[in-house]
Scaffold this motif. Structure first.
Motif, mmCIF file in Angstrom:
data_model
loop_
_atom_site.group_PDB
_atom_site.id
_atom_site.type_symbol
_atom_site.label_atom_id
_atom_site.label_comp_id
_atom_site.label_asym_id
_atom_site.label_seq_id
_atom_site.Cartn_x
_atom_site.Cartn_y
_atom_site.Cartn_z
ATOM 1 N N VAL A 518 -7.331 -5.763 -11.938
ATOM 2 C CA VAL A 518 -8.436 -5.426 -13.176
ATOM 3 C C VAL A 518 -9.234 -6.353 -12.452
ATOM 4 C CG1 VAL A 518 -8.479 -5.774 -15.408
ATOM 5 C CG2 VAL A 518 -6.896 -5.409 -15.099
ATOM 6 N N GLY A 519 -10.388 -5.092 -10.827
ATOM 7 C CA GLY A 519 -11.706 -5.975 -10.687
ATOM 8 C C GLY A 519 -10.713 -5.759 -9.371
ATOM 9 N N GLU A 520 -11.723 -7.105 -9.162
ATOM 10 C CA GLU A 520 -11.226 -8.438 -7.953
ATOM 11 C C GLU A 520 -9.793 -8.942 -8.209
ATOM 12 O OE1 GLU A 520 -12.030 -7.181 -5.113
ATOM 13 O OE2 GLU A 520 -13.492 -5.709 -5.654
ATOM 14 N N GLY A 521 -9.490 -9.202 -9.342
ATOM 15 C CA GLY A 521 -8.211 -10.626 -9.655
ATOM 16 C C GLY A 521 -6.936 -9.293 -10.090
ATOM 17 N N ARG A 522 -5.408 -9.949 -9.779
ATOM 18 C CA ARG A 522 -4.667 -9.671 -9.576
ATOM 19 C C ARG A 522 -3.722 -10.342 -10.890
ATOM 20 N NH1 ARG A 522 -2.933 -10.137 -3.671
ATOM 21 N NH2 ARG A 522 -4.072 -12.390 -4.415
ATOM 22 N N TYR A 523 -3.370 -9.666 -11.848
ATOM 23 C CA TYR A 523 -2.502 -9.911 -12.804
ATOM 24 C C TYR A 523 -1.650 -9.873 -12.786
ATOM 25 C CZ TYR A 523 -7.180 -10.936 -14.358
ATOM 26 O OH TYR A 523 -8.712 -11.423 -14.296
ATOM 27 N N THR A 568 -14.980 -9.037 -16.035
ATOM 28 C CA THR A 568 -15.129 -8.979 -14.222
ATOM 29 C C THR A 568 -16.709 -8.783 -13.977
ATOM 30 O OG1 THR A 568 -14.138 -6.463 -13.938
ATOM 31 C CG2 THR A 568 -12.594 -7.967 -14.584
ATOM 32 N N GLY A 569 -17.415 -7.778 -14.046
ATOM 33 C CA GLY A 569 -19.267 -7.337 -13.690
ATOM 34 C C GLY A 569 -18.847 -6.674 -12.519
ATOM 35 N N THR A 570 -17.526 -5.679 -12.415
ATOM 36 C CA THR A 570 -17.140 -4.367 -11.469
ATOM 37 C C THR A 570 -17.694 -3.160 -12.019
ATOM 38 O OG1 THR A 570 -14.777 -4.936 -11.825
ATOM 39 C CG2 THR A 570 -16.059 -6.324 -10.092
ATOM 40 N N LYS A 571 -17.469 -2.112 -11.160
ATOM 41 C CA LYS A 571 -17.130 -1.002 -11.860
ATOM 42 C C LYS A 571 -15.926 -0.638 -12.096
ATOM 43 C CE LYS A 571 -21.211 0.692 -10.077
ATOM 44 N NZ LYS A 571 -22.688 1.715 -8.632
ATOM 45 N N LEU A 590 -3.249 -1.167 -22.060
ATOM 46 C CA LEU A 590 -4.116 -1.789 -21.029
ATOM 47 C C LEU A 590 -4.219 -2.050 -20.385
ATOM 48 C CD1 LEU A 590 -1.680 -5.653 -21.268
ATOM 49 C CD2 LEU A 590 -3.263 -4.657 -22.354
ATOM 50 N N VAL A 591 -6.216 -1.360 -20.073
ATOM 51 C CA VAL A 591 -6.424 -1.043 -19.401
ATOM 52 C C VAL A 591 -6.694 -1.676 -18.030
ATOM 53 C CG1 VAL A 591 -8.850 1.005 -18.454
ATOM 54 C CG2 VAL A 591 -7.406 1.122 -20.250
ATOM 55 N N VAL A 592 -6.068 -0.581 -16.766
ATOM 56 C CA VAL A 592 -6.057 -1.451 -15.143
ATOM 57 C C VAL A 592 -6.927 -0.793 -14.311
ATOM 58 C CG1 VAL A 592 -3.878 -3.285 -15.768
ATOM 59 C CG2 VAL A 592 -3.432 -1.116 -14.461
ATOM 60 N N ASP A 593 -7.102 -1.083 -12.887
ATOM 61 C CA ASP A 593 -7.605 -0.240 -11.853
ATOM 62 C C ASP A 593 -6.923 0.176 -11.322
ATOM 63 O OD1 ASP A 593 -10.772 -0.767 -12.908
ATOM 64 O OD2 ASP A 593 -10.982 -2.347 -12.385
ATOM 65 N N GLN A 594 -5.593 -0.619 -11.379
ATOM 66 C CA GLN A 594 -4.561 -0.246 -10.099
ATOM 67 C C GLN A 594 -3.208 -1.077 -10.167
ATOM 68 O OE1 GLN A 594 -5.174 -1.949 -5.804
ATOM 69 N NE2 GLN A 594 -3.490 -0.324 -5.099
ATOM 70 N N ILE A 595 -2.208 -0.517 -10.209
ATOM 71 C CA ILE A 595 -0.931 -1.068 -10.612
ATOM 72 C C ILE A 595 -0.467 -1.026 -8.846
ATOM 73 C CG2 ILE A 595 1.658 -0.079 -11.078
ATOM 74 C CD1 ILE A 595 0.339 1.299 -13.202
ATOM 75 N N ILE A 596 -0.172 -2.814 -8.843
ATOM 76 C CA ILE A 596 0.499 -3.007 -7.436
ATOM 77 C C ILE A 596 1.352 -2.290 -6.770
ATOM 78 C CG2 ILE A 596 0.214 -4.824 -5.684
ATOM 79 C CD1 ILE A 596 -2.543 -5.689 -7.404
ATOM 80 N N GLY A 597 2.210 -2.674 -8.416
ATOM 81 C CA GLY A 597 3.967 -2.762 -8.007
ATOM 82 C C GLY A 597 4.574 -3.955 -8.980
ATOM 83 N N SER A 598 6.213 -4.567 -9.132
ATOM 84 C CA SER A 598 6.710 -4.876 -9.275
ATOM 85 C C SER A 598 7.081 -6.404 -8.737
ATOM 86 C CB SER A 598 8.358 -5.074 -9.268
ATOM 87 O OG SER A 598 8.778 -4.145 -8.181
ATOM 88 N N HIS A 599 6.947 -7.583 -9.442
ATOM 89 C CA HIS A 599 6.979 -8.599 -8.913
ATOM 90 C C HIS A 599 7.891 -8.999 -9.545
ATOM 91 C CE1 HIS A 599 4.989 -12.654 -7.937
ATOM 92 N NE2 HIS A 599 5.079 -11.561 -6.810
ATOM 93 N N GLN A 600 8.727 -10.366 -8.597
ATOM 94 C CA GLN A 600 9.065 -11.367 -9.114
ATOM 95 C C GLN A 600 8.495 -12.546 -9.337
ATOM 96 O OE1 GLN A 600 13.656 -12.917 -7.905
ATOM 97 N NE2 GLN A 600 13.676 -10.946 -6.375
#
Length: 651
Positions: A518-523, A568-571, A590-600
């Motif tokens: 989301v923006g420059e952050g990862r969650y 986030t202050g990002t477009k 939940l609206v996110v910019d990118q789905i990176i993948g699964s993560h343990q």
């Protein structure tokens, strides 16, 4: 606990024995004539007394002896079991636990009071009609017995057995030395001596069997009535002294069968330490995987990384299973609580449980005990009516409290339900207005109104009692459940009762997560809460401004723009995604910019400065050393519900 402190080992075993005695006594309150339960309670007291004396807990052994004697009279049919006697032994059990945990200093007065009450119950029972004793009176017995060679190493003291036989009546004891090995072959820790014992007096066969109750299966024993024929004597077979050498020749399958039933007692802190190591291993593997899958990654390194990933995943799953315990261990504690509450309130209360095999992380179980005690006390004191009110309302005289548990996705739902009078909403509102929690006439949903009872210092009780009225119990419930990243659902129907549902995560250690940007952050979103992922085009995003709803299979689902929520202050990304999450029957996107993948995801606690940030449940370390915050699904769904209510209220 081999090689550890024997006193600590005794305390653990004594705790298990006391739990068994308590469960037996609670069962006995419903079936006072059950011989198996009476025998089980007696055996527990007998073992505790003997073990306590062996490990130097003399105060415990002396106190338990009086309780054992009282139950021995019941077991022999000399007195009936009564509710009063069971209640006193339950109080005595609590005192025994205090004696096990300490050295008995300062507990003498409490012990004397319990023994005085016990004597009153025994005297009262002595005046009641007792069942006809089934054990015939004997003039005497002749015994011949040999203990197994390893008996002393296993904690059996032959002298204590002989002393118990002497306490039954007049006796003569003669040692048998026919199995002593030559001096050069003698092992001083093995027992090779047998005994001939003649007992005289009013002694039953059961009295003698009780002396050997816990060694009967391994020893050689013949019991004969003096002047009569042998009563089912066990055959004594001359066995060679060295039996260990013959043991390996026994069939291998028998050994394998024994091995499958073995269990090892491990201190909980060792499991916690092992879990921490597994968590660190997961983080290190994440770094290795990122390195192996980077640009120009070596194929051999990638293959090794995938194999390690498989092993780490299996190790993690095994570790999680080790930490899981059935909720039966939690529910079992409340039988005694219900018994005591019934006596304190004068109400007839029945407890039923369901789903006891449902498993939860041991850390969660430990932290759930206190809030559930408050909820059950509240149900019994506030919820359930006195018997005359219940009968007048057409209900059974006995009130019913039901505990149930079942798993739903990554959550465990624990329900506390009663069939009492329900929550008086008018009194709740009046109390909340009087305390300034809400404005007079303020519009609240039913859920918001009922949740006011969890506010600190809130109570609708007319007077403070030993059970309730101070307004602290429900506040403890709310704070504990929130600290577990859980949620509370409460419903109540006037005249029919109330139901509280605790939604608790299965584990607080390692979860499968969905890594998003989301923006420059990862969650990280807990994967167990994710239902599906959808594309949100830029046109649809602009069209839904002011609404924030999507239609999903003919149902409107609210969604939250995390980019705006987190400022986030990002477009926005041209190809945003909606991740639909759910808890119970409620869903939100939940609206996110990118789905990176699964993560343990190894869950790390938030710092004290950030613990009050409701949107996050913790943090985790990524493979590149960065930190990703873990989203709190429950709080986000709640935010989505509030947004939906605001939009609907606005028309």
């Amino acid at each position: 606990m081999s090689g550890g402190d024997p006193i600590a080992a005794f305390r653990v075993e004594a705790g298990d024995l006391l739990d068994q005695v308590e469960q037996g006594l609670l069962d006995l309150t419903h079936r006072l004539d059950d011989r198996d339960l009476i025998d089980a309670v007696f055996r527990g007291l007998h073992t505790l007394k003997g073990s306590g004396a062996m490990f130097g807990f003399d105060a415990l052994a002396s106190f338990t002896h009086h309780c054992e004697t009282a139950f021995d009279r019941v077991r022999k049919g000399l007195a009936p079991a009564t509710q009063g006697l069971v209640a006193v032994i339950l109080s005595a059990k609590d005192h025994m636990r205090a004696l096990v945990d300490g050295d008995g200093t300062g507990l003498e007065a409490a012990g004397a009071a319990i023994l005085a009450e016990l004597q009153r119950e025994v005297d009262a029972a002595a005046g009641a009609p007792a069942p006809t004793p089934s054990a015939p009176v004997r003039e005497g017995w002749r015994l011949t017995f040999y203990l197994p060679p390893e008996s002393m190493a296993n904690g059996t003291n032959p002298l204590m057995l002989l002393d118990e036989l002497r306490s039954l009546g007049d006796c003569t004891i003669t040692a048998r030395t026919d199995r002593l090995p030559p001096l050069a072959e003698l092992n001083p820790v093995e027992c090779h001596i047998g005994w001939d014992v003649e007992l005289f007096g009013d002694i039953s066969r059961d009295d003698i069997d009780d002396v050997f109750l816990f060694v009967m299966d391994d020893m050689e024993l013949v019991i004969e009535e003096l002047g009569g024929a042998a009563e089912a004597p066990a055959e004594i077979v001359d066995a060679p002294v060295a039996t260990a050498a013959a043991a390996p020749e026994a069939g291998g399958p028998a050994k394998a069968a024994a091995k499958t039933g073995e269990s090892v007692r491990v201190p909980a802190e060792r499991l916690d330490e092992l879990m921490d190591r597994v968590g660190e291993l997961v983080i290190v593997h994440s770094r290795l995987s990122q390195l192996a899958n980077g640009q120009g990654g070596d194929m051999v390194l990638r293959s090794i990384s995938e194999e390690i990933e498989r092993l780490v995943s299996e190790l993690r799953d095994t570790m999680m299973v080790l930490r899981m315990v059935p909720v039966a261990t939690l529910f079992g504690r409340f039988r005694r609580l219900i018994h005591d509450l019934a006596r304190e309130t004068g109400k007839a209360i029945e407890l039923s449980t369901e789903g006891e095999a449902t498993e939860v992380d041991k850390t969660v179980i430990e932290r759930l005990a206190d809030p559930m005690v408050h909820l059950i006390r509240n149900a019994c004191d506030h919820g359930l009516e006195p018997e005359d009110e219940r009968v007048a309302a057409g209900k059974p005289a006995t009130g019913h409290v039901r505990l149930s548990a079942h798993q739903a996705g990554g959550e465990v739902l624990i329900t506390i339900q009663d069939d009492g009078r329900g929550i008086n909403r008018e009194r709740v509102r009046a109390k909340a207005e009087a305390q300034g929690l809400i404005q007079p006439g303020q519009v609240l949903s039913d859920s918001e109104l009922l949740h006011l009872i969890f506010h600190p210092g809130f109570s609708t009780a007319a007077a403070v009692t030993n059970l309730s009225g101070r307004g602290v119990g429900m506040d403890v419930v709310k704070r504990t459940i929130e600290s577990l990243r859980g949620a509370i659902d409460i419903t109540s129907t006037p005249g029919e009762g109330s139901k509280v549902v605790l939604r608790i995560p299965l584990t607080l250690a390692i979860i499968d997560g969905l890594l998003v940007r989301v923006g420059e952050g990862r969650y990280v979103i807990p994967l167990a809460a994710v239902e599906e992922c959808l594309e949100l085009s830029l046109e649809e995003d602009l069209r839904s401004r002011g609404r924030s709803f999507i239609t999903l299979r003919d149902r409107l689902v609210p969604f939250l723009r995390l980019r705006e929520m987190f400022a986030t202050g990002t477009k926005p990304d041209p190809h945003q995604k909606i991740v639909v999450i759910a808890t119970g029957a409620e869903r939100v996107g939940l609206v996110v910019d990118q789905i990176i993948g699964s993560h343990q995801t190894v869950i790390k606690s938030m710092s004290p400065l950030h613990q009050d940030v409701a949107a996050f449940a913790g943090a985790t370390i990524l493979g590149d050393g960065g930190v990703a915050l873990i989203l709190d699904v429950v709080q986000l769904v709640l935010a989505g519900q509030q947004q939906e209510e605001r939009l609907r209220a606005a028309g």
